[in-house]
Design a protein around this motif. Sequence first.
Motif, PDB file in Angstrom:
ATOM      1  N   GLN A   1      36.685  35.641  43.845  1.00 18.20           N
ATOM      2  CA  GLN A   1      37.371  34.703  42.954  1.00 18.20           C
ATOM      3  C   GLN A   1      36.711  34.774  41.580  1.00 18.20           C
ATOM      4  OE1 GLN A   1      37.255  30.790  44.830  1.00 18.20           O
ATOM      5  NE2 GLN A   1      37.179  31.781  46.842  1.00 18.20           N
ATOM      6  N   ILE A   2      37.514  35.009  40.546  1.00 16.21           N
ATOM      7  CA  ILE A   2      36.987  35.107  39.182  1.00 16.21           C
ATOM      8  C   ILE A   2      36.877  33.710  38.580  1.00 16.21           C
ATOM      9  CG2 ILE A   2      37.342  36.041  36.881  1.00 16.21           C
ATOM     10  CD1 ILE A   2      36.624  38.114  39.032  1.00 16.21           C
ATOM     11  N   GLN A   3      35.692  33.391  38.081  1.00 17.79           N
ATOM     12  CA  GLN A   3      35.414  32.080  37.496  1.00 17.79           C
ATOM     13  C   GLN A   3      35.309  32.180  35.970  1.00 17.79           C
ATOM     14  OE1 GLN A   3      35.190  29.406  39.656  1.00 17.79           O
ATOM     15  NE2 GLN A   3      35.669  30.911  41.258  1.00 17.79           N
TER      16      GLN A   3
ATOM     17  N   GLN B   1      37.413  45.719  40.529  1.00 24.97           N
ATOM     18  CA  GLN B   1      37.393  44.766  41.634  1.00 24.97           C
ATOM     19  C   GLN B   1      38.229  45.267  42.816  1.00 24.97           C
ATOM     20  OE1 GLN B   1      38.493  40.716  40.618  1.00 24.97           O
ATOM     21  NE2 GLN B   1      39.135  40.270  42.706  1.00 24.97           N
TER      22      GLN B   1
ATOM     23  N   TRP C   1      32.042  34.330  44.111  1.00 23.09           N
ATOM     24  CA  TRP C   1      32.379  33.927  42.751  1.00 23.09           C
ATOM     25  C   TRP C   1      31.777  34.927  41.771  1.00 23.09           C
ATOM     26  CZ3 TRP C   1      31.324  27.919  42.222  1.00 23.09           C
ATOM     27  CH2 TRP C   1      32.258  27.220  43.015  1.00 23.09           C
TER      28      TRP C   1
ATOM     29  N   ARG D   1      34.229  35.771  34.709  1.00 16.66           N
ATOM     30  CA  ARG D   1      35.211  36.436  33.857  1.00 16.66           C
ATOM     31  C   ARG D   1      34.534  37.561  33.071  1.00 16.66           C
ATOM     32  NH1 ARG D   1      40.146  36.733  34.402  1.00 16.66           N
ATOM     33  NH2 ARG D   1      40.326  34.456  34.598  1.00 16.66           N
TER      34      ARG D   1
ATOM     35  N   SER E   1      33.066  40.076  34.198  1.00 15.55           N
ATOM     36  CA  SER E   1      32.023  40.744  34.964  1.00 15.55           C
ATOM     37  C   SER E   1      32.546  42.071  35.498  1.00 15.55           C
ATOM     38  CB  SER E   1      31.574  39.853  36.130  1.00 15.55           C
ATOM     39  OG  SER E   1      30.821  40.581  37.071  1.00 15.55           O
TER      40      SER E   1
ATOM     41  N   GLU F   1      39.899  44.307  36.629  1.00 11.14           N
ATOM     42  CA  GLU F   1      40.769  44.184  37.803  1.00 11.14           C
ATOM     43  C   GLU F   1      40.746  45.469  38.630  1.00 11.14           C
ATOM     44  OE1 GLU F   1      45.448  43.143  38.894  1.00 11.14           O
ATOM     45  OE2 GLU F   1      44.680  42.825  36.859  1.00 11.14           O
TER      46      GLU F   1
END
Length: 419
Positions: free
Chosen positions: A67-69, A48, A37, A40, A42, A45
């Motif tokens: 997974q972006i939280q 990542q 996790w 948002r 951080s 795209e």
Amino acid sequence: MKSRMIAGASALALAATLSACSSGTAEAGGTTTIDVWLMRDSVSEDFQTTFEREFEAEHPDIDAKIQIQEWDGIGEKVVAALASNDPPDIIEIGNSQMPQYSQSGGLLDLSDKVDDLGGEEWIPGLADPAVWDGKTYGVPYYAANRVVIYNKTLFEAAGIDAGSITTRDQWIAATTALNSGDIQGIYLPGQSWHALAGFTWDEGGTFASQDGENWTGTLDTPEAMAGMKFYAQLQALGNGPKDSDVASPPQTDIMASGDVAQIISAPGGARSVIAANPELEGKLGFFPIPGKTADTPGAVYVGGSELVIPAASDAPEAAYTFIKALSGEKWQRKLAAAMGYVPNKPSLADAVADDPGAAAMAVAGTQNGHSTPIAPGWAAVEAQNIIHDYMTAVLTGGDPAEEAQKASDEITRAMNQAS
């Protein structure tokens, strides 16, 4: 990077949902799957995608599922995850949230990994909140802090070289010269407590001190009161409201008018100013908040994130491998350059040398960064607006000593009740 109170009321209800939807750790053909996790903003795209591809190429036995939280509601979600038997294997946590989670018993003790990670070099503003009761539960990920954003046109018109401002006295003199006619030398609302924190630390003060398990508010000490006195002096060199914070109204909108010479903000605030007034494109600059002497930049509150491994993770070794890579030099440099963050070690600050805002931020963040009191009860102090109310009371004519004593008593009560 955001300070959120942990909401645990519905943790058990969410735990079942998390267990049902989390893919957990799977063994297939010798490959270990880890769920990660990240918050948002951080990572971008592109970052990542690049990191995942290269990490998995170097570690073909690990399949990382990032997974972006969202920040909103994340406290409740993390509480539920740590209470479940199937949590993600890695969670990004805001550094100010660390005390609450560390004391819960739901995080893996990483103390034996600190040397391997070069932890003696971590910047204190991230390293300190990661420690609870002498044990390290988080690995510093990235940091951000406030700088001075200034209007180059107004500085040039006043004949002021921003690069020459390295002390508080020089800053006050420059701001006084800028503050004339319709021009505000600085827009500083009355409740920017993060700025107050830096001034307080510069004076040798703090918001609260610990004695055993008990906390005592310390805004009434001479050092803390000196920090508030400087804040009031600086705030008076503009027309900022005394009863609101930087969001009410948004200070970036005020600076966008073109007649505000300076604000105190994270560098990203400049983008908001330009979005509101595109004519200011190329006309904004940055410098570190000045210190009492030219030898040391002004103290700053360091916001940021830590990477943690839930104690119930099924793949702690693979999770650690992931964290070691993301917090290591190669990817710290890439992350700092891509996102404009301060890396977790001072020796890596040159990664943002070509980014004026991030470079200014890194000066203080790596040299004089601090954290708020490391205690679960600190969240209650923020939630109850104790420091906000104190600042407004002083700025609107209240007796500084009386208001400081009142606020200190409220901090003492709030921190000890919550803890």
